[in-house]
Structures are given as structure tokens and as C-alpha cells.
Design an enzyme around this catalytic site. Structure first.
Site, PDB file in Angstrom:
ATOM      1  N   PHE A  85       0.851  -1.185   0.000  1.00  0.00           N
ATOM      2  CA  PHE A  85       0.000   0.000   0.000  1.00  0.00           C
ATOM      3  C   PHE A  85       0.890   1.240   0.000  1.00  0.00           C
ATOM      4  O   PHE A  85       1.647   1.476   0.937  1.00  0.00           O
ATOM      5  CB  PHE A  85      -0.954   0.065   1.210  1.00  0.00           C
ATOM      6  CG  PHE A  85      -1.856   1.272   1.106  1.00  0.00           C
ATOM      7  CD1 PHE A  85      -3.011   1.239   0.335  1.00  0.00           C
ATOM      8  CD2 PHE A  85      -1.514   2.469   1.720  1.00  0.00           C
ATOM      9  CE1 PHE A  85      -3.813   2.367   0.195  1.00  0.00           C
ATOM     10  CE2 PHE A  85      -2.316   3.607   1.582  1.00  0.00           C
ATOM     11  CZ  PHE A  85      -3.466   3.555   0.823  1.00  0.00           C
ATOM     12  N   ASP A 104       9.205   3.112   2.068  1.00  0.00           N
ATOM     13  CA  ASP A 104       8.008   3.876   2.415  1.00  0.00           C
ATOM     14  C   ASP A 104       7.740   3.709   3.908  1.00  0.00           C
ATOM     15  O   ASP A 104       7.280   2.668   4.356  1.00  0.00           O
ATOM     16  CB  ASP A 104       6.821   3.368   1.583  1.00  0.00           C
ATOM     17  CG  ASP A 104       5.516   4.103   1.903  1.00  0.00           C
ATOM     18  OD1 ASP A 104       5.458   4.811   2.929  1.00  0.00           O
ATOM     19  OD2 ASP A 104       4.546   3.950   1.133  1.00  0.00           O
ATOM     20  N   LYS A 107       2.129  11.207   7.174  1.00  0.00           N
ATOM     21  CA  LYS A 107       1.315  10.913   8.364  1.00  0.00           C
ATOM     22  C   LYS A 107       1.770  11.646   9.630  1.00  0.00           C
ATOM     23  O   LYS A 107       1.512  12.836   9.743  1.00  0.00           O
ATOM     24  CB  LYS A 107       1.207   9.407   8.566  1.00  0.00           C
ATOM     25  CG  LYS A 107       0.396   8.752   7.440  1.00  0.00           C
ATOM     26  CD  LYS A 107      -0.255   7.435   7.787  1.00  0.00           C
ATOM     27  CE  LYS A 107      -1.306   7.089   6.736  1.00  0.00           C
ATOM     28  NZ  LYS A 107      -0.985   5.959   5.880  1.00  0.00           N
TER      29      LYS A 107
END
Ligand SMILES: *Cc1c(COP(=O)(O)O)cnc(C)c1O
Length: 401
Positions: A140, A225, A254
Site C-alpha cells: 500500500f 516507504d 502521516k
């Protein structure tokens, strides 16, 4: 208006691209949130790890409010006095040299892909119409058209083609497959240190180290990531630090915005970043002074409150408490720090959604990740007493499964 009215209104005017639990939040503080009726819940999702510092951390709120009294947006047409200090701190924490600030996680990944491709063409001599980036099954990395082009999740992908070429998929946690996939057009590999959305999929120890070794040997890029795993979530500032390696390109987002503001970045070396020239990439809001002030304060909170060590300590404690419940229906628990996945033994077609709904009724907000796993990822400021509070409620719900 009551909760039902808000849910109806949201469902009438908002696209149905999510399936939220039926709770309507109107207030938050630390690890706690309150619904419109004043009922208190513990937030065990932290907005997919975007709230590592806890909701509305006073130091981050103060930085935001102070900055809003000065200047919020300059665009990159001018310099501002907040971007340099923030990027310096980010680079130093990552052990890297230069960063390119963006806003959302997907933009950080897009930036990393562009950076890697340009390096491949300009420095490695891969022809302009060639070049492959290796990615992993069940990845993802976000929701843009290019990123979903290499997703293996039909829900994210179906109906959105034609897709961006130039990506090759291999199984996660499979070094042999990686070695086999490399050819003279390979630019690098884009990988999550732990696959969060795939169900807290923790690879074998040494996986990242092996990837690093092979990338060095083949002269290709390791792109990590850490949008979900970064900023102390797994017990270190970045998950790659568990293996004593460094990526060539790091995607962050985030929790970089402390839960107040979207802030992301691609972080890399001076040599790699030199492929970006004025005009080659950008963002109107990327690197704006409000974002930078908030991000710098968010980083300082992580360091000052030693949230990396707290994440490890509380993560281990939380997992031990769940193990001690000896729940027959739990298949396994996968975790690093406070990124915790509890997988259940369920029948075909059954999901943990009803368990999450029961947890919600009992004051614990957690969400399924992949059908059979519940993710527990509370803010890293959680105390032992707060873990105990949650376990009391989780116990009753799990025992009834
Ligand atoms: C959330 C996430 C993204 C995307 O971030 P957005 O801010 O939603 O665009 C990318 N990669 C990983 C690993 C994530 O968890």
C-alpha cells in the site's frame, strides 16, 4: 442533530469511498476521543498512525497557533524562515541529506518515483522510455493513478485503468524473487518495512539488510516507504533503523504533521536530489511555513518525549497482556512497537468487522486491516494505565468471539 443524523448527512453528500464504524467524533485529546453524545473512546487507530504524538498535543498546537499569527503560506516562489530548520531536523533524524517537502503520503511516494526514474535515466543511462521499479505484492503506497497501477488489491484498482507502466511485482519478504527480478533496466525497489494495510505483515529479520546489500551490489535504489511505520511507531524513529541500514530514498508523511496538518516529504542524498532542477517538480502548499512549523514541533515532541522507547515498551506490554488473555480464537499476533496486528481464526467469508463494532460499543476504536486482522496502533503517548483500561474492555469482547 444526533449521531444518526450526522451519519445520514455524511452519507447523502459524501462519496461512499469508506465504510466507517458508526461513531461520530466531535472532540479529542491525547489517546481519547468523544462522540457527539459525549461518550468517551480510546483511539487505537491514530488515523492510521498519523497521530503518534496524541491528539492535539499542546506543543504542536502552540506551534500552529503561533505560526498562524505570523505567516501561513508563501509558496515556493519565495523562501520562508520555517522550511530550512524543519528540513534540517528531518534529514538529521533520518541520517540523510536533503528533503523535498510535499503534503500527503501519496505525493511523497510520487515524488520518490519521479526522483528514482530521473536518476535512472540521467545517471544510470536507462533509456527514457524504459526503466523498472520493483514493488511487492499486497503493497500500500497511496491512491494516485500511478500508485494504484502497481497495487495488487482489486478494490483499489478495478475500473481505474489504463495504468502507468514501469513496475514489476514480486512477493513480499522474498529475497530470491528480488534477485531474479533485477535486470539492466531496473531502477530500484519500493518497499514498506512492515506492510501495514496488508495486515501488519512483519518480514523476516534481516530482510531490509539483504535488500540493501543487493541494491548496493547491483547499483540500484532502495526506496523505503515509512509513511506508516516512521516516526517512532515501531520502537525506533524509523523502522529501517532496526536493521542498521539506510535507504537511498525515504517516503515520510502521516505523523510528520502531528495529526494537525498534512505534511510529507521524500528524503534522500544530495547526489540523488541533484536530479531535481527548478521547474522539474513542485507543490503550491509543499513546504509552507505553517506545515513546517507544525512538522518541526511534531518531530521535537517525538524526540523530547522519547516516543520511540515508549512505543517499544508499551507495544511489548500491550502484546503480552493480550497473549495472557489466552483467547482461543486468536490465530497470531504480529507487531513491532505499537504497530500491532491481531489475527483471528475465522470461517471463510467471516471478517473481524463485527469484533471492531463490539470494541467500539465498549469504548475502544480499532479497525480491521485485511479481513481477519485487527490493527491496534494507539498514539505513542499511551500510558500503562491506559493500556490496562483498554485491555479490560478488549478482554470481554475477545472472550465472546
Ligand atoms: C497512508 C499511507 C500512504 C498514503 O498516504 P496518504 O497521506 O493517505 O496519501 C502511503 N504509504 C503507506 C505505507 C501508508 O500507510
Amino acid at each position: 442533530m444526533n449521531a444518526k443524523d450526522y451519519i445520514e448527512l455524511e452519507g447523502t453528500y459524501g462519496a461512499h469511498n469508506y465504510h466507517p464504524l458508526p461513531v461520530v467524533i466531535s472532540k479529542a485529546k491525547g489517546v481519547w476521543v468523544w462522540d457527539v453524545e459525549g461518550k468517551k473512546y480510546m483511539d487505537m487507530l491514530s488515523s492510521y498512525s498519523a497521530i503518534n504524538q496524541g491528539h492535539l498535543h499542546p506543543k504542536i498546537v502552540k506551534a500552529a497557533v503561533d505560526q498562524m499569527g505570523r505567516v501561513s503560506l508563501t509558496s515556493r516562489a519565495f523562501s520562508n524562515d520555517r522550511m530550512g530548520p524543519f528540513l534540517k531536523m528531518l534529514c538529521e533524524l533520518a541520517g540523510l541529506e536533503m528533503a523535498l517537502p510535499m503534503n500527503t503520503g501519496a505525493e511523497a511516494v510520487e515524488t520518490s518515483i519521479k526522483l528514482a526514474r530521473r536518476w535512472g535515466h540521467m545517471k544510470k543511462g536507462i533509456p527514457e522510455d524504459k526503466g523498472e521499479i520493483i514493488v511487492c505484492e499486497n503493497n500500500f503506497h497511496g491512491r494516485t493513478t500511478t500508485i494504484i497501477s502497481f497495487s495488487s488489491d482489486p478494490d483499489s484498482k478495478k475500473g481505474f485503468g489504463p495504468f502507468t507502466p514501469g513496475f514489476v511485482t514480486i512477493p513480499y519478504n522474498d529475497i530470491k524473487a528480488f534477485e531474479k527480478a533485477i535486470n539492466k533496466e531496473t531502477i530500484g525497489i519500493l518497499v514498506e518495512p512492515i506492510q501495514g494495510e496488508a495486515g501488519i505483515n512483519v518480514p523476516s529479520p534481516g530482510y531490509l539488510k539483504e535488500l540493501r546489500r543487493i541494491c548496493d551490489q547491483k547499483g540500484i535504489l532502495l526506496i523505503i516507504d515509512e509513511i506508516q511505520t516512521g516516526f517512532a511507531r515501531t520502537g525506533k524513529m524509523f523502522a529501517f533503523q532496526h536493521e542498521g541500514i539506510k535507504p537511498d530514498i525515504l517516503c515520510v508523511g502521516k505523523a510528520l504533521g502531528g495529526g494537525l496538518y498534512p505534511v510529507s516529504a521524500a528524503v534522500s542524498t544530495r547526489e540523488l536530489m541533484s536530479v531535481f532542477k527548478p521547474g522539474s517538480h513542485g507543490s503550491t502548499f509543499g513546504g509552507n511555513p505553517l506545515a513546517c512549523a507544525i512538522a518541526e514541533a511534531s518531530l521535537k515532541v517525538l524526540v523530547e518525549e522519547k516516543l520511540d522507547a515508549k512505543s517499544k515498551e508499551m507495544g511489548d506490554y500491550f502484546v503480552k497482556r493480550i497473549e495472557d488473555l489466552k483467547i482461543e480464537k486468536i490465530k497470531c499476533i504480529r507487531h513491532k512497537g505499537l504497530l500491532i496486528g491481531v489475527e483471528f481464526k475465522l470461517g471463510p467469508g467471516e471478517t473481524v468487522r463485527p469484533i471492531c463494532e463490539k470494541l467500539m460499543e465498549n469504548g475502544v476504536l480499532a479497525k480491521d486491516t485485511h479481513e481477519k486482522t485487527i490493527r491496534f496502533a494507539p498514539p505513542l503517548v499511551i500510558t500503562k494505565a491506559e493500556v490496562d483500561w483498554a485491555i479490560e474492555r478488549i478482554k470481554g469482547v475477545f472472550e465472546a468471539v
